[in-house]
Design a protein around this motif. Structure first.
Motif, PDB file in Angstrom:
ATOM      1  N   GLU A 189     -16.703  10.964  -0.811  1.00 36.54           N
ATOM      2  CA  GLU A 189     -15.993  11.277   0.351  1.00 36.54           C
ATOM      3  C   GLU A 189     -16.436  10.800   1.518  1.00 36.54           C
ATOM      4  OE1 GLU A 189     -14.511  15.183  -0.145  1.00 36.54           O
ATOM      5  OE2 GLU A 189     -14.010  14.752  -2.277  1.00 36.54           O
ATOM      6  N   LYS A 190     -17.745  11.070   2.093  1.00 36.60           N
ATOM      7  CA  LYS A 190     -18.555  10.726   2.886  1.00 36.60           C
ATOM      8  C   LYS A 190     -18.325   9.391   3.169  1.00 36.60           C
ATOM      9  CE  LYS A 190     -20.742  14.965   4.415  1.00 36.60           C
ATOM     10  NZ  LYS A 190     -21.976  15.624   4.259  1.00 36.60           N
ATOM     11  N   ALA A 191     -18.936   8.608   2.135  1.00 34.92           N
ATOM     12  CA  ALA A 191     -18.861   7.028   1.787  1.00 34.92           C
ATOM     13  C   ALA A 191     -17.785   6.496   2.392  1.00 34.92           C
ATOM     14  CB  ALA A 191     -19.336   6.737   0.511  1.00 34.92           C
ATOM     15  N   GLN A 192     -16.711   7.076   1.848  1.00 33.86           N
ATOM     16  CA  GLN A 192     -15.384   6.377   2.306  1.00 33.86           C
ATOM     17  C   GLN A 192     -15.227   6.399   3.729  1.00 33.86           C
ATOM     18  OE1 GLN A 192     -11.724   8.370   1.357  1.00 33.86           O
ATOM     19  NE2 GLN A 192     -10.534   6.619   0.909  1.00 33.86           N
ATOM     20  N   GLU A 193     -15.383   7.712   4.350  1.00 29.16           N
ATOM     21  CA  GLU A 193     -15.138   7.922   5.934  1.00 29.16           C
ATOM     22  C   GLU A 193     -16.289   7.077   6.474  1.00 29.16           C
ATOM     23  OE1 GLU A 193     -16.473  11.852   7.476  1.00 29.16           O
ATOM     24  OE2 GLU A 193     -15.209  12.661   5.955  1.00 29.16           O
ATOM     25  N   MET A 194     -17.198   6.648   6.048  1.00 25.62           N
ATOM     26  CA  MET A 194     -18.181   5.595   6.875  1.00 25.62           C
ATOM     27  C   MET A 194     -17.867   4.353   6.788  1.00 25.62           C
ATOM     28  SD  MET A 194     -21.580   5.703   8.053  1.00 25.62           S
ATOM     29  CE  MET A 194     -22.958   4.530   7.922  1.00 25.62           C
ATOM     30  N   VAL A 195     -17.065   4.024   5.610  1.00 26.33           N
ATOM     31  CA  VAL A 195     -16.655   2.442   5.449  1.00 26.33           C
ATOM     32  C   VAL A 195     -15.395   2.430   6.356  1.00 26.33           C
ATOM     33  CG1 VAL A 195     -15.511   1.250   3.937  1.00 26.33           C
ATOM     34  CG2 VAL A 195     -17.456   2.231   3.024  1.00 26.33           C
ATOM     35  N   ILE A 196     -14.608   3.546   6.429  1.00 23.50           N
ATOM     36  CA  ILE A 196     -13.439   3.342   7.193  1.00 23.50           C
ATOM     37  C   ILE A 196     -13.900   3.352   8.813  1.00 23.50           C
ATOM     38  CG2 ILE A 196     -11.432   4.737   8.213  1.00 23.50           C
ATOM     39  CD1 ILE A 196     -11.129   5.398   5.266  1.00 23.50           C
ATOM     40  N   LYS A 197     -14.939   4.059   9.217  1.00 16.87           N
ATOM     41  CA  LYS A 197     -15.501   3.916  10.605  1.00 16.87           C
ATOM     42  C   LYS A 197     -15.920   2.469  10.861  1.00 16.87           C
ATOM     43  CE  LYS A 197     -16.408   8.808  11.250  1.00 16.87           C
ATOM     44  NZ  LYS A 197     -17.174   9.772  10.601  1.00 16.87           N
ATOM     45  N   LEU A 198     -16.796   2.104   9.915  1.00 12.15           N
ATOM     46  CA  LEU A 198     -17.348   0.825  10.306  1.00 12.15           C
ATOM     47  C   LEU A 198     -16.071  -0.355  10.459  1.00 12.15           C
ATOM     48  CD1 LEU A 198     -20.252   0.077   7.727  1.00 12.15           C
ATOM     49  CD2 LEU A 198     -20.030  -0.531   9.982  1.00 12.15           C
ATOM     50  N   SER A 199     -15.193   0.030   9.590  1.00  9.98           N
ATOM     51  CA  SER A 199     -14.186  -1.310   9.802  1.00  9.98           C
ATOM     52  C   SER A 199     -13.271  -1.054  10.858  1.00  9.98           C
ATOM     53  CB  SER A 199     -13.101  -1.140   8.442  1.00  9.98           C
ATOM     54  OG  SER A 199     -13.732  -0.815   7.256  1.00  9.98           O
ATOM     55  N   ASP A 200     -13.082   0.229  11.545  1.00  6.16           N
ATOM     56  CA  ASP A 200     -12.358   0.399  12.638  1.00  6.16           C
ATOM     57  C   ASP A 200     -13.232  -0.240  13.715  1.00  6.16           C
ATOM     58  OD1 ASP A 200     -10.260   1.200  11.542  1.00  6.16           O
ATOM     59  OD2 ASP A 200     -10.640   3.358  11.894  1.00  6.16           O
ATOM     60  N   PHE A 201     -14.466  -0.025  13.616  1.00  7.92           N
ATOM     61  CA  PHE A 201     -15.373  -0.301  14.818  1.00  7.92           C
ATOM     62  C   PHE A 201     -15.454  -1.858  15.123  1.00  7.92           C
ATOM     63  CE2 PHE A 201     -19.788  -1.068  16.102  1.00  7.92           C
ATOM     64  CZ  PHE A 201     -19.707  -0.936  17.322  1.00  7.92           C
ATOM     65  N   LEU A 202     -15.608  -2.400  13.775  1.00  2.00           N
ATOM     66  CA  LEU A 202     -15.667  -4.047  13.703  1.00  2.00           C
ATOM     67  C   LEU A 202     -14.373  -4.683  13.956  1.00  2.00           C
ATOM     68  CD1 LEU A 202     -17.328  -4.503  10.257  1.00  2.00           C
ATOM     69  CD2 LEU A 202     -18.352  -5.118  12.600  1.00  2.00           C
ATOM     70  N   ARG A 203     -13.124  -4.098  13.925  1.00  2.00           N
ATOM     71  CA  ARG A 203     -12.090  -4.584  14.116  1.00  2.00           C
ATOM     72  C   ARG A 203     -11.687  -4.374  15.595  1.00  2.00           C
ATOM     73  NH1 ARG A 203      -8.797  -1.240  10.923  1.00  2.00           N
ATOM     74  NH2 ARG A 203      -9.107  -2.651   9.186  1.00  2.00           N
ATOM     75  N   TYR A 204     -12.244  -3.509  16.229  1.00  2.00           N
ATOM     76  CA  TYR A 204     -11.757  -3.328  17.941  1.00  2.00           C
ATOM     77  C   TYR A 204     -12.375  -4.511  18.433  1.00  2.00           C
ATOM     78  CZ  TYR A 204     -11.585  -1.162  22.513  1.00  2.00           C
ATOM     79  OH  TYR A 204     -10.975  -1.120  23.737  1.00  2.00           O
ATOM     80  N   SER A 205     -13.600  -5.060  18.022  1.00  2.00           N
ATOM     81  CA  SER A 205     -14.366  -6.019  19.257  1.00  2.00           C
ATOM     82  C   SER A 205     -13.914  -7.403  18.296  1.00  2.00           C
ATOM     83  CB  SER A 205     -15.642  -5.798  19.430  1.00  2.00           C
ATOM     84  OG  SER A 205     -16.186  -4.893  18.543  1.00  2.00           O
TER      85      SER A 205
END
Lengths: 351, 246
Positions: A189-205
């Protein structure tokens, strides 16, 4: 500020136009009014020379008037310039012609008759000169504004590129992915959370938003994604504290301008110590100026290779272009804390 | 039974190694370390056969850590990305793991290391350290062991360096530190605009030079701001002349 005639060699055309006027002036006096060539030349050179010189001198005054080019004051100033110019051209040429040159009776009577003509002609000339100056200045301002805009766009692109580079910074991305890989075994579950955070962060910039400005809360949301990813990697070694006033949250900031400051805090703070590192962000809005202070603790005993300061330079440059000041980013070290303060004026229309 | 250590500053990176090793009954993880300082102590105390070592760590990196150990064991390096390290690994056919790595890749590296350990093959670690040192173009710090302590010397604090057989003495405001390294290496890898080899046995930080005097026909003597005198050979004098442009 340059004289309007100094742009793209306009003085050459100025000179050519006056030569033509002088020639026409001589022609009219000699052929139409039957004055001698000598007298026609004297009259043409004195009268037109004075106007040409005064018109040139007006160019220096022009900049100071055209600063607030919208107001009624400008119009009044132009009118004053024209009247003063016409009056002085008349008196100067009249006096000069009477006292310096020997003139015959006929010409003397001509001089007397020509008063009205001289005043209206010089008024017309000065009006034309000022209109020409106005258009030159207008075009110069326009192209300068365009240049500034292009420069800002380039800088934003550069910032995006820098942000991207640090996200695609191999250490950040591969270590983050290694954390994900580890979490998939121990805590999916934490792995999934981390993947989503990474994606959102990359998307912003990745340049979804080409806006020059974002709200502080948008920027801080993106930064908190970044910091949370680092927190997953380093656990309890990273402490985040935010003290943001409501008014500050809605304030506008140049997009991604804060990002490099947090990257430095992580790189020189967290990556180079065994202990805890605290990153604190304070923001408030006072007198229409947003002030954001980002501070982090660091380990003074670490010997770290210093960067080239490109990130800070880029911030400095962007602030300068937006707000015309290079005093908006202040960086200092107090004990074992590194403190960066950035001030962002709010009343200026974001360009 | 192979005795192993895990050294990595990220807890999750250590976790994945442990979980890959979970079913392995021929290997025992003696300890986990989260930085190079702990790593040096654990290697010296526990004498492991094999170390899983991360390169990027706070204060001292994996290679600087290995420089502090007299007889380093077999190492399986891991890194997210490091061009210099990869050069050193490839030159020595060393096994390394690029993060993130699969269990298969990990077990393959472990199998190779196990074979080397069981067959008492020579340990290539010293050679890898040397090659890595060579591939780093410019040093930005020097890590030394001082008694039981590890000390990181920033270049700007070095006054001068004096050769001592196979070692050098590095003089800073805090005293002198011994380091096993050659003058030739230091001359080539210290920033040439700040450090000058004035003599076979001396390298000087130009920031600390007070004056240079003629000693006799062939040689000069250099005075440091704190009063020490440093020998200057003829070729050293011309190097000084070039850097200080006098």
């Amino acid at each position: 500020m340059k004289h309007p005639l100094a742009y793209s060699k306009a003085y050459v055309y100025y000179l050519i136009i006056w030569v033509i006027i002088v020639v026409v002036h001589i022609g009219i006096l000699h052929l139409y009014y039957d004055h001698s060539v000598t007298i026609a030349i004297q009259d043409a050179f004195v009268f037109n020379g004075i106007i040409a010189l005064l018109g040139y001198a007006f160019g220096f005054a022009f900049y100071y008037i055209s600063v607030d080019s919208e107001s009624i004051n400008t119009f009044v100033s132009y009118l004053a310039l024209i009247l003063v110019g016409a009056a002085s051209a008349y008196f100067a040429s009249d006096t000069l012609l009477r006292s310096v040159f020997i003139v015959d009776e006929v010409f003397l009577s001509f001089i007397n008759e020509a008063r009205l003509w001289r005043i209206s002609a010089s008024g017309f000339y000065f009006t034309s000169i000022l209109i020409a100056y106005y258009f030159i200045q207008y075009n110069v301002d326009l192209s300068e504004r365009k240049q500034n805009e292009t420069k800002l766009e380039t800088l934003l692109k550069e910032t995006e590129l820098n942000a991207l580079k640090s996200q695609i910074n191999p250490h950040f991305i591969f270590n983050s992915l290694n954390s994900v890989s580890s979490l998939t075994i121990t805590s999916p579950e934490k792995a999934q959370e981390m993947v989503i955070k990474l994606s959102d962060f990359l998307r912003y910039s990745l340049g979804n938003n080409n806006d020059q400005f974002s709200s502080l809360s948008e920027e801080l949301n993106n930064i908190s994604l970044y910091l949370e990813i680092e927190k997953v990697r380093f656990g309890d070694r990273l402490d985040i504290n935010n003290i943001i006033s409501d008014a500050a949250n809605n304030a506008k900031v140049p997009t991604l301008i804060l990002q490099p400051l947090y990257e430095n805090a992580i790189k020189y703070g967290l990556y180079e110590t065994f202990d805890k590192v605290e990153i604190e962000t304070k923001a408030n809005l006072q007198d229409k100026v947003l002030s954001v202070t980002i501070s982090n603790s660091f380990d003074p005993s670490s010997v770290v290779k210093k960067g080239k300061g490109i990130g800070l330079q880029n911030i400095q440059e962007r602030l300068k272009i937006h707000f015309g000041s290079d005093k908006l980013l202040i960086i200092k070290t107090e004990g074992n804390r590194f403190i960066a303060t950035i001030e962002i004026p709010q009343e200026i229309e974001p360009s | 039974m192979i005795k192993a250590l895990i050294i990595d500053d990220e807890p999750l990176a250590r976790d994945i190694i442990k979980s890959y090793l979970k079913d392995n009954i021929d290997l025992k993880v003696l300890a986990e370390c989260s930085n190079g300082f702990e790593g040096v102590k654990a290697i010296n105390d526990l004498k492991p056969d094999l170390v899983f070592l991360d390169i990027q760590m706070p204060k001292i990196n994996g290679f600087e850590m290995l420089e502090m150990i007299d007889e380093p064991p077999h190492i399986i390096f891991s890194t997210a990305f490091d061009n210099f390290a990869l050069k050193a690994f490839e030159a020595n056919a060393a096994d390394y793991l690029l993060k993130p790595y699969s269990k298969e890749r990990f077990l393959e590296a472990l199998e190779k290391a196990t074979q080397k350990i069981n067959s008492n093959a020579p340990i290539a670690t010293q050679k890898i350290i040397k090659d890595h040192q060579e591939s780093v173009e410019i040093l930005d710090r020097i890590v030394v062991r001082f008694g039981n302590k590890i000390h990181i010397i920033g270049l700007e604090t070095i006054r001068y360096i004096q050769a001592q057989d196979d070692y050098v003495d590095i003089y800073t405001h805090e005293g002198k530190y011994l380091k096993q390294i050659t003058m030739k290496y230091l001359e080539a890898h210290l920033p040439t605009d700040k450090f000058v080899r004035t003599h076979r046995s001396f390298i000087v930080n130009i920031e600390f030079i007070d004056k240079i005097e003629v000693y006799d026909k062939e040689s000069y003597v250099l005075h440091l701001k704190e009063g020490q005198k440093i020998s200057v050979s003829r070729s050293g004098y011309s190097r000084l002349k070039e850097v200080l442009s006098f």
